[in-house]
Design an enzyme around this catalytic site. Structure first.
Site, PDB file in Angstrom:
ATOM      1  N   CYS A 116     -64.692 -54.347 -22.928  1.00  0.00           N
ATOM      2  CA  CYS A 116     -63.471 -54.955 -22.384  1.00  0.00           C
ATOM      3  C   CYS A 116     -62.467 -55.343 -23.472  1.00  0.00           C
ATOM      4  O   CYS A 116     -61.302 -55.601 -23.166  1.00  0.00           O
ATOM      5  CB  CYS A 116     -63.828 -56.167 -21.539  1.00  0.00           C
ATOM      6  SG  CYS A 116     -64.924 -55.709 -20.198  1.00  0.00           S
ATOM      7  N   HIS A 257     -57.794 -60.242 -20.371  1.00  0.00           N
ATOM      8  CA  HIS A 257     -58.685 -59.292 -19.707  1.00  0.00           C
ATOM      9  C   HIS A 257     -59.009 -59.838 -18.315  1.00  0.00           C
ATOM     10  O   HIS A 257     -59.211 -61.034 -18.135  1.00  0.00           O
ATOM     11  CB  HIS A 257     -59.958 -59.145 -20.535  1.00  0.00           C
ATOM     12  CG  HIS A 257     -61.039 -58.393 -19.845  1.00  0.00           C
ATOM     13  ND1 HIS A 257     -60.833 -57.149 -19.310  1.00  0.00           N
ATOM     14  CD2 HIS A 257     -62.331 -58.721 -19.583  1.00  0.00           C
ATOM     15  CE1 HIS A 257     -61.964 -56.735 -18.753  1.00  0.00           C
ATOM     16  NE2 HIS A 257     -62.879 -57.663 -18.904  1.00  0.00           N
ATOM     17  N   ASN A 287     -62.174 -55.322 -12.258  1.00  0.00           N
ATOM     18  CA  ASN A 287     -62.314 -55.243 -13.711  1.00  0.00           C
ATOM     19  C   ASN A 287     -62.366 -53.765 -14.126  1.00  0.00           C
ATOM     20  O   ASN A 287     -63.359 -53.095 -13.879  1.00  0.00           O
ATOM     21  CB  ASN A 287     -63.595 -55.978 -14.128  1.00  0.00           C
ATOM     22  CG  ASN A 287     -63.818 -55.960 -15.625  1.00  0.00           C
ATOM     23  OD1 ASN A 287     -63.109 -55.271 -16.364  1.00  0.00           O
ATOM     24  ND2 ASN A 287     -64.809 -56.708 -16.074  1.00  0.00           N
TER      25      ASN A 287
END
Ligand code: UT7
Length: 332
Positions: A116, A257, A287
């Site tokens: 990420c 994020h 995500n």
């Protein structure tokens, strides 16, 4: 010593595949419900690739939009960095596939694996080529097709992830009033066991057993990752603000994020950020790993929050553990 040249983001392109996977769809697949997913994560839907569509396809769509925005041809690109944990295959790198599909003759490139945090890491890696004067146009892409490594029988992970990509063009800033100002990146490898894909690499190559034991999917201890993410994201942002003489309220746009809405709001509160500066689009995309930050830049532009001159704070925590924070002045 000559002064380093500051890199700035001069164009942005984003792409998410059209097919949607909603919370209602997931209710039919695993023991879960819309309210639980919404309350615990903030997610309502994710975009999912069709069979045969790979990460390089998402990356190319995003890259084409970024180039079109700047009015450039693929042959104007000197280097391509692709952050991803879902490369089309182990090799050749996704950057090679993107270079070929784009027709970016003359460009070199490589993949960057930082889960990420891949987009913020790739941004800094690309900025170094600009800073030294080695290159004038570097394409930085964050792209993941997470649905290809998700176990859709595991309700703890399958509700979280989606597919998407974003590409930015890095070019030299005219002066120090715009571009990338500062960054702090860290890794803490002791956290590797909390979020990983066990098989498919050299330790556990694919066998009948690795498939039967579902080792080619994402495995996560959600609570461990959650706690680390809130603490580390806040800590890195605090350090970055402090050493640049800034307070949370000085930030115009916070682009974190998008892993969990609760992680975002917890660190935003602790940092004293103005609520209107915090960009959240996890409801729409879930995500998307390396894709979240450029996709959220797109959302911030759509919402009219990200403008020429905005002071921007990026932040991420991901598998590894990897983490990063980046301060920049938006310049287009
Ligand atoms: O970008 C990569 C980094 N990843 C992350 O940042 C993820 C970080 N972690 C998280 O976002 C959260 O930990 C999750 C969203 C994954 C889980 O939320 P949580 O509040 O930590 O839930 P939990 O794991 O503590 O589970 C609470 C309960 C459990 O039931 P019991 O034991 O209390 O009866 C789970 O079995 O919720 C249950 N549960 C679910 N219930 C309905 C777990 N998943 C689900 C589900 N639907 N999908």
């Amino acid at each position: 010593m000559t002064k380093p040249i500051r890199a700035k983001i001069s164009a942005l392109g984003t792409y998410a595949p059209p097919r949607l996977l909603t919370n209602a769809d997931l209710e039919k697949m695993v023991e879960t419900n819309d309210q639980w997913i919404l309350d615990r994560t903030g997610i309502r839907q994710r975009h999912i690739v069709d069979k045969g569509v790979a990460t390089s396809d998402l990356a190319v769509e995003a890259a084409r939009k970024a180039l079109a925005q700047r009015g450039l041809a693929p042959t104007d690109i000197e280097a391509i960095i692709v952050g991803t944990v879902t490369p089309d295959m182990l090799f050749p790198s996704t950057a090679c596939l993107v270079q070929h599909k784009l027709g970016a003759a003359g460009a070199w490139g490589f993949d960057l694996s930082a889960a990420c945090s891949a987009f913020v890491y790739a941004l800094q890696a690309g900025a170094q080529f600009i800073s030294t004067g080695a290159h004038k146009r570097v394409l930085v892409i964050g792209a993941d097709a997470m649905s290809t490594i998700i176990d859709y029988t595991d309700r703890a992970t399958c509700i979280l992830f989606g597919d998407g990509a974003g590409a930015v063009l890095l070019e030299p800033a005219e002066d120090d009033s715009a571009g990338l100002i500062d960054f702090i990146h860290e890794v803490d490898g002791s956290g590797g066991c909390f979020l990983y894909m066990p098989a498919g690499g050299s330790l556990h190559p694919a066998t009948r057993e690795t498939v039967e034991q579902r080792m080619h999917y994402v495995h996560q201890d959600g609570q461990q990752v959650f706690k680390f993410a809130v603490r580390k994201q806040t800590e890195l942002c605090e350090k970055l603000l402090q050493r640049n003489g800034l307070k949370g309220s000085d930030i115009d746009v916070f682009i974190p994020h998008q892993a969990n809405q609760r992680i975002i709001t917890a660190s935003a509160d602790r940092l004293g950020l103005r609520p209107e500066s915090v960009i959240i689009n996890i409801d729409t995309y879930g995500n998307t790993t390396a894709g979240t930050i450029p996709l959220a830049m797109g959302t911030a532009i759509e919402q009219g929050k990200l403008k020429n001159g905005s002071l921007v704070l990026l932040a991420s925590v991901g598998a590894g553990f990897t983490s990063g924070a980046c301060l920049l002045r938006w310049a287009f």
